[in-house]
Design an enzyme around this catalytic site. Structure first.
Site, PDB file in Angstrom:
ATOM      1  N   TRP A  47       5.346   2.904  -8.041  1.00  0.00           N
ATOM      2  CA  TRP A  47       4.252   1.975  -7.743  1.00  0.00           C
ATOM      3  C   TRP A  47       4.386   0.639  -8.440  1.00  0.00           C
ATOM      4  CZ3 TRP A  47       2.205   2.255  -3.360  1.00  0.00           C
ATOM      5  CH2 TRP A  47       1.961   3.482  -2.754  1.00  0.00           C
TER       6      TRP A  47
ATOM      7  N   ASP B 167      -2.748  -1.693 -13.338  1.00  0.00           N
ATOM      8  CA  ASP B 167      -3.040  -0.841 -12.198  1.00  0.00           C
ATOM      9  C   ASP B 167      -3.322   0.560 -12.738  1.00  0.00           C
ATOM     10  OD1 ASP B 167      -3.044   0.799  -9.992  1.00  0.00           O
ATOM     11  OD2 ASP B 167      -1.070   0.180  -9.235  1.00  0.00           O
TER      12      ASP B 167
ATOM     13  N   LYS C 278      -7.361   8.337  -5.575  1.00  0.00           N
ATOM     14  CA  LYS C 278      -6.636   9.337  -6.342  1.00  0.00           C
ATOM     15  C   LYS C 278      -7.632  10.164  -7.152  1.00  0.00           C
ATOM     16  CE  LYS C 278      -2.740   7.748  -4.842  1.00  0.00           C
ATOM     17  NZ  LYS C 278      -2.060   6.541  -5.307  1.00  0.00           N
TER      18      LYS C 278
END
Ligand SMILES: *Cc1c(COP(=O)(O)O)cnc(C)c1O
Length: 369
Positions: A108, A178, A202
């Site tokens: 990511w 993040d 998530k």
């Protein structure tokens, strides 16, 4: 073909992740009618007093859970974490002669790099790519630039299962993080960050909404040149309702934050539960004599996502099929890494982890017999 014997409580999906059962019960009811309104949540105006109250309470809950001062804004935006990969450099890197510091610790954070480079210079402080993202950097490996406009990293690499146990960066350089896959899973010293972003899907809700926590002085007067939808200031002024927001997703996140506050008892309590679950799960890897192999080195193990393998794609496929037949879902690894992955998000119970651990112990004994 028989229908799969699925049990939602045994969903170890990497994302969208499992939500707490009491929250699902309330959401189910709200599809028909939100108790205090008498209308379906799917048909309530985002301009209603009720929804304004939802946004206010959610903002308060995030503030309380994170211990945020009045100098922070809390936004509920669309576009996912991916849009933040762009909005951050559009706002703070466009036209900057000085590079922003970035880390490449996994899949990511890797996705954030090209979006930043599109807007301005990027200094790649450290990359774990050559080592296959099996560890995180030590402090001694990071030569931060004290003049960087900001420093960006990912607190939990969802695909590889790497999680920082400390806050990185220099106090003098605005930290942008993040936290999509570990937001509200543990206390995070939020006030040491200039900007935190986390999509909901998530750990804290369904897809559709992204929480942004932004320190007012970091934003300053950086506004006005971007389309309002991509402009943090315009979104602040509109109280996150610049256009039709995802009412259902925001309501779901509100219910999750109520559950975190009132049932779990806050982030320290959530962290204790998550540590307990992860300890249980890593125990089965460590006690397996190498039958189950974790992807990352033990020091950097994530409490949220565990990437592992039985050693070959064939063995992983056989395990996955047996696990699914036994009612477990979502254990396939991310398409970029393969193998297996168990995600142990907030909504997953200790009971679910205990059942998986028992299954894995039995599976190994059967395979060895
Ligand atoms: C899943 C994930 C993303 C991607 O988020 P989208 O909402 O799909 O854009 C970004 N960062 C992290 C850490 C993730 O886990």
């Amino acid at each position: 073909m028989n229908a799969p014997q699925r049990d939602n409580r045994l969903n170890f999906s990497g994302g969208p992740g499992v939500l707490p059962e009491p929250v699902l019960d309330q959401l189910q009811e709200s599809i028909r009618a939100v108790p205090e309104v008498g209308l379906s949540v799917l048909g309530i105006s985002h301009r209603s007093d009720w929804f304004a109250q939802v946004v206010r309470e959610l903002e308060d809950n995030v503030r309380q859970l994170l211990g945020l001062g009045e100098n922070y804004r809390v936004l509920f935006l669309q576009g996912g974490a991916t849009q933040q990969f762009s909005m951050v450099p559009m706002t703070w890197l466009r036209g900057s002669p000085v590079a922003a510091d970035y880390l490449h610790t996994g899949y990511w954070s890797g996705k954030s790099l090209p979006e930043a480079r599109r807007e301005g210079p990027v200094n790649l402080l450290w990359s774990g790519a050559d080592e296959g993202f099996r560890r995180l950097p030590e402090d001694g490996e990071l030569a931060y630039n004290p003049a960087a406009p900001y420093f960006h990293y990912v607190s939990n690499e969802t695909v590889e299962g790497l999680q920082f146990r400390r806050v990185l960066g220099l106090e003098a350089v605005p930290r942008v993080c993040d936290m999509s896959s570990d937001f509200l899973s543990r206390p995070c010293e939020a006030e040491r960050f200039a900007l935190i972003y986390a999509h909901a899907q998530k750990n804290i809700g369904p897809a559709g909404v992204t929480v942004v926590v932004l320190r007012e002085d970091f934003l300053g007067d950086r506004a006005g040149t971007l389309p309002p939808f991509l402009d943090y200031r315009a979104q602040i002024d509109a109280h996150s309702i610049y256009n039709t927001p995802p009412v259902f997703a925001i309501y779901a996140v509100l219910l999750v934050t109520r559950w975190l506050k009132d049932t779990v008892g806050g982030l320290a309590a959530m962290d204790a539960l998550n540590r307990d679950k992860a300890g249980l799960f890593y125990g089965v890897l460590d006690d397996s004599d190498g039958f189950y192999r974790g992807h990352v080195r033990p020091e950097d193990r994530s409490l949220m996502n565990v990437a592992f393998t039985l050693g070959s794609p064939e063995q992983d496929r056989a395990f996955l099929a047996a696990a699914e037949a036994a009612g477990f879902s979502g254990l396939g690894g991310h398409r970029s890494l393969g193998g297996l992955r168990a995600s142990l998000y907030n909504g997953l119970t200790r009971e679910a982890v205990a059942r998986l651990v028992q299954f894995m112990t039995d599976y190994r004994q059967r395979a060895r017999a």
